[in-house]
Design a protein around this motif. Sequence first.
Motif, mmCIF file in Angstrom:
data_model
loop_
_atom_site.group_PDB
_atom_site.id
_atom_site.type_symbol
_atom_site.label_atom_id
_atom_site.label_comp_id
_atom_site.label_asym_id
_atom_site.label_seq_id
_atom_site.Cartn_x
_atom_site.Cartn_y
_atom_site.Cartn_z
ATOM 1 N N PHE A 190 -3.258 8.927 -11.698
ATOM 2 C CA PHE A 190 -2.253 8.097 -11.045
ATOM 3 C C PHE A 190 -1.859 8.756 -9.739
ATOM 4 C CE2 PHE A 190 2.358 7.162 -10.523
ATOM 5 C CZ PHE A 190 2.240 5.813 -10.237
ATOM 6 N N ALA A 191 -1.806 7.966 -8.642
ATOM 7 C CA ALA A 191 -1.519 8.525 -7.318
ATOM 8 C C ALA A 191 -0.454 7.691 -6.609
ATOM 9 C CB ALA A 191 -2.797 8.591 -6.494
ATOM 10 N N PRO A 192 0.823 8.061 -6.749
ATOM 11 C CA PRO A 192 1.870 7.334 -6.032
ATOM 12 C C PRO A 192 1.839 7.680 -4.549
ATOM 13 C CG PRO A 192 2.824 9.158 -7.252
ATOM 14 C CD PRO A 192 1.367 9.117 -7.595
ATOM 15 N N ILE A 193 2.133 6.706 -3.706
ATOM 16 C CA ILE A 193 2.074 6.936 -2.262
ATOM 17 C C ILE A 193 3.102 7.979 -1.817
ATOM 18 C CG2 ILE A 193 3.667 5.137 -1.509
ATOM 19 C CD1 ILE A 193 0.276 5.956 0.128
ATOM 20 N N ARG A 194 4.177 8.160 -2.568
ATOM 21 C CA ARG A 194 5.195 9.144 -2.180
ATOM 22 C C ARG A 194 4.647 10.561 -2.176
ATOM 23 N NH1 ARG A 194 6.468 7.936 -7.486
ATOM 24 N NH2 ARG A 194 6.609 9.755 -8.842
ATOM 25 N N THR A 195 3.539 10.806 -2.899
ATOM 26 C CA THR A 195 2.959 12.148 -2.927
ATOM 27 C C THR A 195 1.778 12.283 -1.966
ATOM 28 O OG1 THR A 195 1.497 11.655 -4.789
ATOM 29 C CG2 THR A 195 3.694 12.513 -5.317
ATOM 30 N N PHE A 196 1.484 11.220 -1.208
ATOM 31 C CA PHE A 196 0.379 11.257 -0.240
ATOM 32 C C PHE A 196 0.832 11.980 1.017
ATOM 33 C CE2 PHE A 196 -2.055 9.477 3.317
ATOM 34 C CZ PHE A 196 -3.326 9.786 2.903
ATOM 35 N N VAL A 197 -0.036 12.826 1.558
ATOM 36 C CA VAL A 197 0.243 13.553 2.783
ATOM 37 C C VAL A 197 -0.698 13.013 3.860
ATOM 38 C CG1 VAL A 197 0.227 15.808 3.903
ATOM 39 C CG2 VAL A 197 0.899 15.616 1.499
ATOM 40 N N GLY A 198 -0.136 12.438 4.901
ATOM 41 C CA GLY A 198 -0.954 11.906 5.980
ATOM 42 C C GLY A 198 -0.545 10.487 6.336
ATOM 43 N N ASN A 199 -1.420 9.814 7.079
ATOM 44 C CA ASN A 199 -1.174 8.463 7.540
ATOM 45 C C ASN A 199 -1.390 7.475 6.399
ATOM 46 O OD1 ASN A 199 -1.113 5.968 8.762
ATOM 47 N ND2 ASN A 199 -2.517 6.503 10.414
ATOM 48 N N LYS A 200 -0.316 6.956 5.857
ATOM 49 C CA LYS A 200 -0.389 6.049 4.705
ATOM 50 C C LYS A 200 -1.141 4.756 5.021
ATOM 51 C CE LYS A 200 3.822 7.962 2.692
ATOM 52 N NZ LYS A 200 3.617 9.268 3.211
ATOM 53 N N GLU A 201 -1.207 4.392 6.295
ATOM 54 C CA GLU A 201 -1.923 3.180 6.703
ATOM 55 C C GLU A 201 -3.427 3.319 6.484
ATOM 56 O OE1 GLU A 201 -0.328 0.391 7.743
ATOM 57 O OE2 GLU A 201 1.527 1.475 7.330
ATOM 58 N N MET A 202 -3.923 4.535 6.355
ATOM 59 C CA MET A 202 -5.359 4.782 6.196
ATOM 60 C C MET A 202 -5.815 4.724 4.736
ATOM 61 S SD MET A 202 -6.427 5.175 9.274
ATOM 62 C CE MET A 202 -8.036 5.850 9.016
ATOM 63 N N VAL A 203 -4.873 4.679 3.795
ATOM 64 C CA VAL A 203 -5.230 4.667 2.377
ATOM 65 C C VAL A 203 -5.860 3.320 2.020
ATOM 66 C CG1 VAL A 203 -4.366 4.840 0.020
ATOM 67 C CG2 VAL A 203 -3.413 6.308 1.797
ATOM 68 N N ARG A 204 -7.046 3.383 1.441
ATOM 69 C CA ARG A 204 -7.748 2.189 0.982
ATOM 70 C C ARG A 204 -8.738 2.605 -0.086
ATOM 71 N NH1 ARG A 204 -10.562 4.237 4.933
ATOM 72 N NH2 ARG A 204 -12.682 3.755 5.485
ATOM 73 N N GLU A 205 -9.224 1.651 -0.839
ATOM 74 C CA GLU A 205 -10.199 1.954 -1.879
ATOM 75 C C GLU A 205 -11.467 2.512 -1.241
ATOM 76 O OE1 GLU A 205 -10.579 -1.554 -4.316
ATOM 77 O OE2 GLU A 205 -8.433 -1.559 -4.723
#
Length: 119
Positions: free
Chosen positions: A46-61
């Motif tokens: 499980f990967a919540p966006i709150r724990t993502f480091v970087g440009n969240k707009e770049m997250v995609r499958e």
Amino acid sequence: FPRLESRHAAPAPIRRSIMPTGTVKKYVTEKDFGFLAPDDRSPDIFAPIRTFVGNKEMVREGVRVYYEEKPDDKTGKAMAAMWRMSDTQPPAGADAFGAAAGGYGAGYGAAGAGYGAAA
């Protein structure tokens, strides 16, 4: 009496931990979370966006990531305590296997694309 022990502690050995890597298997933009498929084929994380480091707009499958894993406080299941994009990424528009989106066009005889399209 001569001292047999050194007064100085020996330096601790350098431990280099390698962060696990994986791929964003599923990402739900509306809910701001996703699931990572670890490269070692262990269960999804499980990967919540709150724990993502970087440009969240770049997250995609299909995006390659590094992550740190920890048990979820609520469920006890694996979750990403921190995750970020890897330096090596598939080309834009590619799926998790590096294939261009759309495969072989829209299909045989489809209007505007694929085999049998009007020239």
